[in-house]
Design a protein around this motif. Structure first.
Motif, PDB file in Angstrom:
ATOM      1  N   ASP A  37       0.828  -1.207   0.000  1.00 53.80           N
ATOM      2  CA  ASP A  37       0.000   0.000   0.000  1.00 53.80           C
ATOM      3  C   ASP A  37       0.860   1.254   0.000  1.00 53.80           C
ATOM      4  O   ASP A  37       0.581   2.213  -0.731  1.00 53.80           O
ATOM      5  CB  ASP A  37      -0.922  -0.024   1.217  1.00 53.80           C
ATOM      6  CG  ASP A  37      -1.876   1.152   1.226  1.00 53.80           C
ATOM      7  OD1 ASP A  37      -2.706   1.252   0.298  1.00 53.80           O
ATOM      8  OD2 ASP A  37      -1.793   1.985   2.166  1.00 53.80           O
ATOM      9  N   LEU A  38       1.930   1.253   0.783  1.00 53.55           N
ATOM     10  CA  LEU A  38       2.805   2.420   0.829  1.00 53.55           C
ATOM     11  C   LEU A  38       3.587   2.581  -0.468  1.00 53.55           C
ATOM     12  O   LEU A  38       3.751   3.702  -0.965  1.00 53.55           O
ATOM     13  CB  LEU A  38       3.776   2.294   2.007  1.00 53.55           C
ATOM     14  CG  LEU A  38       4.781   3.429   2.187  1.00 53.55           C
ATOM     15  CD1 LEU A  38       4.084   4.784   2.289  1.00 53.55           C
ATOM     16  CD2 LEU A  38       5.648   3.189   3.414  1.00 53.55           C
ATOM     17  N   ASP A  39       4.054   1.478  -1.037  1.00 51.30           N
ATOM     18  CA  ASP A  39       4.819   1.571  -2.278  1.00 51.30           C
ATOM     19  C   ASP A  39       3.952   2.052  -3.440  1.00 51.30           C
ATOM     20  O   ASP A  39       4.378   2.879  -4.244  1.00 51.30           O
ATOM     21  CB  ASP A  39       5.441   0.213  -2.614  1.00 51.30           C
ATOM     22  CG  ASP A  39       6.405   0.299  -3.779  1.00 51.30           C
ATOM     23  OD1 ASP A  39       7.612   0.514  -3.543  1.00 51.30           O
ATOM     24  OD2 ASP A  39       5.956   0.178  -4.933  1.00 51.30           O
ATOM     25  N   GLY A  40       2.757   1.524  -3.542  1.00 53.86           N
ATOM     26  CA  GLY A  40       1.830   1.979  -4.571  1.00 53.86           C
ATOM     27  C   GLY A  40       2.140   1.526  -5.978  1.00 53.86           C
ATOM     28  O   GLY A  40       1.455   1.914  -6.932  1.00 53.86           O
ATOM     29  N   GLN A  41       3.153   0.681  -6.132  1.00 57.10           N
ATOM     30  CA  GLN A  41       3.529   0.233  -7.478  1.00 57.10           C
ATOM     31  C   GLN A  41       3.854  -1.255  -7.514  1.00 57.10           C
ATOM     32  O   GLN A  41       3.279  -2.006  -8.307  1.00 57.10           O
ATOM     33  CB  GLN A  41       4.741   1.030  -7.970  1.00 57.10           C
ATOM     34  CG  GLN A  41       5.298   0.608  -9.316  1.00 57.10           C
ATOM     35  CD  GLN A  41       6.416   1.532  -9.769  1.00 57.10           C
ATOM     36  OE1 GLN A  41       6.202   2.733  -9.948  1.00 57.10           O
ATOM     37  NE2 GLN A  41       7.615   0.983  -9.950  1.00 57.10           N
ATOM     38  N   ALA A  42       4.784  -1.691  -6.705  1.00 59.98           N
ATOM     39  CA  ALA A  42       5.231  -3.083  -6.722  1.00 59.98           C
ATOM     40  C   ALA A  42       4.351  -3.952  -5.834  1.00 59.98           C
ATOM     41  O   ALA A  42       3.790  -3.494  -4.836  1.00 59.98           O
ATOM     42  CB  ALA A  42       6.678  -3.173  -6.267  1.00 59.98           C
ATOM     43  N   LEU A  43       4.242  -5.217  -6.210  1.00 58.89           N
ATOM     44  CA  LEU A  43       3.487  -6.201  -5.441  1.00 58.89           C
ATOM     45  C   LEU A  43       4.409  -7.356  -5.057  1.00 58.89           C
ATOM     46  O   LEU A  43       5.365  -7.670  -5.772  1.00 58.89           O
ATOM     47  CB  LEU A  43       2.303  -6.742  -6.257  1.00 58.89           C
ATOM     48  CG  LEU A  43       1.249  -5.731  -6.695  1.00 58.89           C
ATOM     49  CD1 LEU A  43       0.207  -6.406  -7.576  1.00 58.89           C
ATOM     50  CD2 LEU A  43       0.592  -5.059  -5.501  1.00 58.89           C
ATOM     51  N   PHE A  44       4.103  -7.980  -3.941  1.00 53.48           N
ATOM     52  CA  PHE A  44       4.886  -9.125  -3.505  1.00 53.48           C
ATOM     53  C   PHE A  44       4.575 -10.350  -4.366  1.00 53.48           C
ATOM     54  O   PHE A  44       3.411 -10.652  -4.625  1.00 53.48           O
ATOM     55  CB  PHE A  44       4.601  -9.457  -2.041  1.00 53.48           C
ATOM     56  CG  PHE A  44       5.355  -8.609  -1.069  1.00 53.48           C
ATOM     57  CD1 PHE A  44       6.627  -8.963  -0.657  1.00 53.48           C
ATOM     58  CD2 PHE A  44       4.793  -7.444  -0.565  1.00 53.48           C
ATOM     59  CE1 PHE A  44       7.338  -8.186   0.241  1.00 53.48           C
ATOM     60  CE2 PHE A  44       5.490  -6.654   0.340  1.00 53.48           C
ATOM     61  CZ  PHE A  44       6.761  -7.026   0.747  1.00 53.48           C
ATOM     62  N   ARG A  45       5.613 -11.022  -4.771  1.00 58.35           N
ATOM     63  CA  ARG A  45       5.484 -12.332  -5.413  1.00 58.35           C
ATOM     64  C   ARG A  45       5.550 -13.390  -4.305  1.00 58.35           C
ATOM     65  O   ARG A  45       6.450 -13.359  -3.465  1.00 58.35           O
ATOM     66  CB  ARG A  45       6.632 -12.538  -6.394  1.00 58.35           C
ATOM     67  CG  ARG A  45       6.840 -13.992  -6.810  1.00 58.35           C
ATOM     68  CD  ARG A  45       8.161 -14.154  -7.549  1.00 58.35           C
ATOM     69  NE  ARG A  45       8.499 -15.558  -7.723  1.00 58.35           N
ATOM     70  CZ  ARG A  45       9.656 -15.980  -8.241  1.00 58.35           C
ATOM     71  NH1 ARG A  45      10.553 -15.105  -8.652  1.00 58.35           N
ATOM     72  NH2 ARG A  45       9.889 -17.273  -8.364  1.00 58.35           N
ATOM     73  N   THR A  46       4.609 -14.309  -4.306  1.00 54.19           N
ATOM     74  CA  THR A  46       4.573 -15.356  -3.288  1.00 54.19           C
ATOM     75  C   THR A  46       5.080 -16.672  -3.863  1.00 54.19           C
ATOM     76  O   THR A  46       4.612 -17.124  -4.899  1.00 54.19           O
ATOM     77  CB  THR A  46       3.148 -15.556  -2.741  1.00 54.19           C
ATOM     78  OG1 THR A  46       2.701 -14.333  -2.147  1.00 54.19           O
ATOM     79  CG2 THR A  46       3.122 -16.662  -1.689  1.00 54.19           C
ATOM     80  N   ASP A  47       6.037 -17.246  -3.181  1.00 55.13           N
ATOM     81  CA  ASP A  47       6.640 -18.505  -3.597  1.00 55.13           C
ATOM     82  C   ASP A  47       6.518 -19.492  -2.438  1.00 55.13           C
ATOM     83  O   ASP A  47       7.254 -19.395  -1.449  1.00 55.13           O
ATOM     84  CB  ASP A  47       8.108 -18.270  -3.957  1.00 55.13           C
ATOM     85  CG  ASP A  47       8.778 -19.490  -4.586  1.00 55.13           C
ATOM     86  OD1 ASP A  47       8.061 -20.487  -4.820  1.00 55.13           O
ATOM     87  OD2 ASP A  47       9.993 -19.434  -4.834  1.00 55.13           O
ATOM     88  N   GLU A  48       5.581 -20.428  -2.544  1.00 52.84           N
ATOM     89  CA  GLU A  48       5.422 -21.445  -1.509  1.00 52.84           C
ATOM     90  C   GLU A  48       6.322 -22.632  -1.828  1.00 52.84           C
ATOM     91  O   GLU A  48       6.373 -23.084  -2.971  1.00 52.84           O
ATOM     92  CB  GLU A  48       3.961 -21.886  -1.408  1.00 52.84           C
ATOM     93  CG  GLU A  48       3.033 -20.753  -0.977  1.00 52.84           C
ATOM     94  CD  GLU A  48       1.661 -21.251  -0.579  1.00 52.84           C
ATOM     95  OE1 GLU A  48       1.561 -22.393  -0.092  1.00 52.84           O
ATOM     96  OE2 GLU A  48       0.686 -20.494  -0.764  1.00 52.84           O
ATOM     97  N   TRP A  49       7.025 -23.123  -0.824  1.00 55.78           N
ATOM     98  CA  TRP A  49       8.013 -24.170  -1.059  1.00 55.78           C
ATOM     99  C   TRP A  49       7.947 -25.220   0.039  1.00 55.78           C
ATOM    100  O   TRP A  49       7.450 -24.976   1.136  1.00 55.78           O
ATOM    101  CB  TRP A  49       9.423 -23.576  -1.128  1.00 55.78           C
ATOM    102  CG  TRP A  49       9.753 -22.660   0.017  1.00 55.78           C
ATOM    103  CD1 TRP A  49       9.503 -21.325   0.103  1.00 55.78           C
ATOM    104  CD2 TRP A  49      10.387 -23.033   1.249  1.00 55.78           C
ATOM    105  NE1 TRP A  49       9.938 -20.829   1.300  1.00 55.78           N
ATOM    106  CE2 TRP A  49      10.484 -21.856   2.033  1.00 55.78           C
ATOM    107  CE3 TRP A  49      10.880 -24.223   1.772  1.00 55.78           C
ATOM    108  CZ2 TRP A  49      11.053 -21.841   3.306  1.00 55.78           C
ATOM    109  CZ3 TRP A  49      11.453 -24.218   3.041  1.00 55.78           C
ATOM    110  CH2 TRP A  49      11.535 -23.039   3.788  1.00 55.78           C
ATOM    111  N   GLU A  50       8.448 -26.404  -0.302  1.00 56.79           N
ATOM    112  CA  GLU A  50       8.538 -27.491   0.663  1.00 56.79           C
ATOM    113  C   GLU A  50       9.994 -27.851   0.870  1.00 56.79           C
ATOM    114  O   GLU A  50      10.792 -27.839  -0.068  1.00 56.79           O
ATOM    115  CB  GLU A  50       7.771 -28.724   0.169  1.00 56.79           C
ATOM    116  CG  GLU A  50       6.260 -28.528   0.129  1.00 56.79           C
ATOM    117  CD  GLU A  50       5.538 -29.810  -0.217  1.00 56.79           C
ATOM    118  OE1 GLU A  50       6.203 -30.864  -0.371  1.00 56.79           O
ATOM    119  OE2 GLU A  50       4.299 -29.782  -0.332  1.00 56.79           O
ATOM    120  N   ARG A  51      10.327 -28.170   2.105  1.00 57.22           N
ATOM    121  CA  ARG A  51      11.684 -28.542   2.458  1.00 57.22           C
ATOM    122  C   ARG A  51      11.802 -30.060   2.436  1.00 57.22           C
ATOM    123  O   ARG A  51      11.005 -30.759   3.056  1.00 57.22           O
ATOM    124  CB  ARG A  51      12.014 -27.992   3.845  1.00 57.22           C
ATOM    125  CG  ARG A  51      13.398 -28.295   4.350  1.00 57.22           C
ATOM    126  CD  ARG A  51      13.633 -27.576   5.677  1.00 57.22           C
ATOM    127  NE  ARG A  51      14.904 -27.960   6.280  1.00 57.22           N
ATOM    128  CZ  ARG A  51      15.083 -29.019   7.054  1.00 57.22           C
ATOM    129  NH1 ARG A  51      14.040 -29.809   7.340  1.00 57.22           N
ATOM    130  NH2 ARG A  51      16.261 -29.303   7.557  1.00 57.22           N
TER     131      ARG A  51
END
Length: 317
Positions: A37-51
């Motif tokens: 919200d503060l950045d107003g441009q970039a979004l987080f990419r979510t990477d779910e992983w298993e160990r």
């Protein structure tokens, strides 16, 4: 690791762990939403992983933003067998271990906006019968500015002091000093990578009531992060800067890299336990610089920041 060997399913602290996991995932969601919200441009990419050796996590990375050049907010819920390497290098013992935590590092675009780091974690060790033989909390948050604004330092430190004072007024000065001593490049004469914050580790509950108290303490500190950091970002992100400031930012980022790769326990723990390399090294900045024997001009804003890193100060006062 098969389910019967998974400590999530076989010890008396299962409900406590589930509560902690729920808190960590909720905190991750809130922090990512606020930063987007503060950045107003970039979004987080979510990477779910298993160990492979047990558990997994959610790595969330933001890059190329208007305000944030790179940021990572990672959660992990992992477990495994205690190895000889862990016994020797990490000084822990037992048969199995479990860890769950959130770790974040935010690198801004504007050199007048500080980098920040936060981490809140819970760890358990199990004996041969699957019973908990040891458990503890750890965490903290610190600020790494490139240019020193004393009101920003005071605000950040005051935010965590207020969170801690509700539990014990002796904790902030103790954990502030611990942070000053821990986040320092020993190979550079104990030069701190920033202006500190709070750091604590191996907080062991004496009983179930104390465990609930430490849980609340961790919640208070995790919840203090956004109010401690975002007002500083909002204030400094609009300041003009040029090549001089960018070069200094890269030099100080070089110190950040040195600490994380040489001294940081979290990085070493992740690498020694076959952690996910991409998530572990997420904390490194996208740009950094090393110049031979660089010394800022005496009396310059850069020299003022360096002095603060070399001589810890009582920012609250």
């Amino acid at each position: 690791m098969s389910q019967p060997d998974n400590p999530l399913y076989k010890t008396e602290t299962a409900s406590y762990r589930e509560r902690w996991i729920g808190f960590i995932h909720g905190l991750q969601d809130r922090i990512c939403a606020a930063l987007e919200d503060l950045d107003g441009q970039a979004l987080f990419r979510t990477d779910e992983w298993e160990r492979e050796h047990g558990g997994g996590g959610k790595t969330r990375v933001l890059s190329g933003g208007r305000v944030f050049e790179k940021g990572g907010v990672n959660s992990s819920v992992v477990w495994g067998k205690v190895t000889d390497t862990m016994r020797t290098q990490l000084k822990i013992d037992g048969k199995n271990w479990f860890a769950c935590g959130l770790s974040l590092v935010i690198h801004p675009v504007n050199p007048y906006v500080p980098t920040t780091h936060g981490n809140w974690r819970y760890f358990e060790l199990y004996d041969d019968s699957g019973n908990v033989s040891d458990r503890w909390m750890g965490g903290g948050a610190d600020l790494t500015p490139y240019y020193l604004f004393r009101e920003d330092a005071r605000h950040f430190h005051r935010s965590f002091k207020d969170a801690m004072d509700a539990f014990d007024t002796g904790w902030y000065p103790k954990y502030k000093q611990w942070c000053d001593e821990y986040f320092a490049n020993k190979h550079r004469g104990n030069e701190m990578r920033g202006i500190g914050g709070v750091f604590y580790d191996h907080l062991r509950p004496a009983d179930s009531a104390d465990a609930d108290r430490l849980f609340s303490f961790q919640q208070a500190n995790g919840n203090a992060f956004l109010p401690a950091y975002l007002p500083i970002v909002e204030k400094r992100a609009v300041m003009p800067y040029g090549e001089r400031e960018l070069e200094w930012q890269e030099i100080r980022r070089g110190r950040y890299v040195e600490f994380n790769l040489i001294h940081d326990r979290g990085t070493l723990f992740g690498l020694k336990t076959n952690g996910r390399t991409e998530s572990i090294l997420m904390s490194l900045p996208p740009r950094a610089r090393w110049e031979y024997d660089y010394q800022p001009e005496e009396g310059s804003p850069e020299a003022v920041l360096l002095d603060a890193c070399q001589h810890p100060k009582d920012w609250v006062k």
